[in-house]
Design a protein around this motif. Structure first.
Motif, PDB file in Angstrom:
ATOM      1  N   LYS A  64      -0.876  -8.720 -11.362  1.00  0.00           N
ATOM      2  CA  LYS A  64      -1.749  -8.310 -10.272  1.00  0.00           C
ATOM      3  C   LYS A  64      -1.080  -8.548  -8.930  1.00  0.00           C
ATOM      4  N   GLY A  65      -1.447  -7.699  -7.952  1.00  0.00           N
ATOM      5  CA  GLY A  65      -0.979  -7.904  -6.598  1.00  0.00           C
ATOM      6  C   GLY A  65      -1.931  -8.829  -5.850  1.00  0.00           C
ATOM      7  N   TRP A  67       1.630  -7.721  -3.841  1.00  0.00           N
ATOM      8  CA  TRP A  67       2.984  -7.815  -4.334  1.00  0.00           C
ATOM      9  C   TRP A  67       3.940  -8.242  -3.235  1.00  0.00           C
ATOM     10  N   ASP A  68       5.038  -8.854  -3.647  1.00  0.00           N
ATOM     11  CA  ASP A  68       6.131  -9.124  -2.729  1.00  0.00           C
ATOM     12  C   ASP A  68       7.070  -7.919  -2.736  1.00  0.00           C
ATOM     13  N   ASP A  71       9.767  -7.792  -5.362  1.00  0.00           N
ATOM     14  CA  ASP A  71       9.392  -7.798  -6.780  1.00  0.00           C
ATOM     15  C   ASP A  71       9.763  -6.448  -7.403  1.00  0.00           C
ATOM     16  N   GLU A  73       8.620  -5.066  -9.901  1.00  0.00           N
ATOM     17  CA  GLU A  73       7.447  -4.390 -10.428  1.00  0.00           C
ATOM     18  C   GLU A  73       6.474  -3.948  -9.327  1.00  0.00           C
ATOM     19  N   ALA A  74       6.836  -4.181  -8.079  1.00  0.00           N
ATOM     20  CA  ALA A  74       5.968  -3.790  -6.963  1.00  0.00           C
ATOM     21  C   ALA A  74       5.813  -2.274  -6.919  1.00  0.00           C
ATOM     22  N   GLY A 178       2.540 -16.126  -2.212  1.00  0.00           N
ATOM     23  CA  GLY A 178       3.708 -15.379  -2.652  1.00  0.00           C
ATOM     24  C   GLY A 178       4.972 -16.122  -2.290  1.00  0.00           C
ATOM     25  N   ASP A 207      -3.161  -3.679  -4.548  1.00  0.00           N
ATOM     26  CA  ASP A 207      -2.068  -2.698  -4.433  1.00  0.00           C
ATOM     27  C   ASP A 207      -1.195  -2.925  -3.207  1.00  0.00           C
ATOM     28  N   VAL A 209       1.435  -4.502  -0.463  1.00  0.00           N
ATOM     29  CA  VAL A 209       2.771  -5.104  -0.585  1.00  0.00           C
ATOM     30  C   VAL A 209       3.082  -5.902   0.681  1.00  0.00           C
TER      31      VAL A 209
END
Length: 281
Positions: A64-65, A67-68, A71, A73-74, A178, A207, A209
């Protein structure tokens, strides 16, 4: 003989009784061992189920976000709105307002409004080794007796009543740690309680970033933000930069031979600065 015969019968009877007792004891022992094994099996099975659930929860939370930006997978941010520390996803029907310092023009926060709800976002610098949300949450609980800690989508969060124009409104405060940053989100309106608007803004936050950058900042300092840059603006800037690179490959009026003191160059620079307070509808 009668006495001896009777004695043999009694001995035989006692032997049969002893054998029956041994059989009964054996059955009871088997039942006891079976029950113990069943309990052990049940306990082991429950432990396995608990471990599996914990692993699933951990896996779901790790996916889950917010997100960095580093990352792998971001989400792809090509169509996101860039405001510096935050890359914001597109949400149809939403509005973005930036809070800025009237004297310096520095952006201090961003607020997403969706229908009757809003989500205020503030990215802070945090230590490398420790998260900051536990500390911030403890400070808020200590400073506000009416504040309550609850379990939420993003972990431990707070419900905090606030007074706005004489009315008591419930807000929901979440914090996400984060790499070297902490993002605080304050939900108000229906999104602070539940329902469709809460689900939509929870998804929006998940979602999002965060772009921490390499700038050294003290813990709890705001990570710098700026006026919004749209995806089209970024693409235009990239094309302009590419065009300039192509032009610099061929320098017009390049002098022949070595450079000497009689030759001079003139550099003209134009600086421009956009507005620090924006509203995007």
């Amino acid at each position: 003989m009668g006495l001896f015969g009777f004695g043999r019968k009694r001995a035989k009877q006692r032997a049969e009784e002893d054998l029956e007792d041994q059989k009964d004891q054996s059955k009871e022992l088997d039942k006891s061992e079976g029950a113990e094994k069943s309990d052990q099996t049940s306990q082991t099975s429950q432990e396995d189920r608990d471990e599996t659930v914990a692993e699933q929860d951990e896996a779901e939370q790790s996916g889950k976000g917010p997100w960095d930006s580093t990352d792998p997978e971001a989400p792809d941010t090509d169509e996101y709105l860039d405001i510096g520390a935050l890359m914001l996803p597109f949400l149809e029907g939403s509005e973005l307002r930036l809070k800025a310092n009237s004297q310096t023009g520095d952006v201090l926060g961003a607020t997403i409004t969706y229908k009757s709800s809003s989500l205020e976002l503030e990215p802070f610098a945090a230590p490398k080794s420790l998260g900051l949300w536990d500390e911030v949450r403890a400070d808020l609980l200590k400073a506000n007796p009416s504040c309550k800690e609850v379990d939420g989508v993003f972990g431990k969060e707070l419900t905090l009543p606030v007074k706005v124009k004489g009315k008591n409104l419930l807000t929901r405060v979440v914090g996400i740690d984060g790499p070297r940053w902490m993002l605080r989100g304050i939900f108000s309106g229906p999104a602070a309680k539940g329902g469709k608007e809460k689900d939509v803004l929870d998804g929006y936050l998940a979602d999002l970033v965060v772009v921490r950058g390499d700038e050294p900042l003290a813990p709890r300092d705001l990570v710098p933000m700026h006026a919004p840059v749209t995806p089209n603006q970024r693409r235009g800037e990239a094309e302009d930069a590419k065009s300039k690179d192509d032009q610099s490959a061929q320098i017009p009026g390049k002098p022949e031979g070595p450079f000497d003191s009689d030759q001079q160059t003139e550099v003209k620079t134009t600086l421009s600065r956009g507005p620090m307070f924006s509203e995007v509808r």
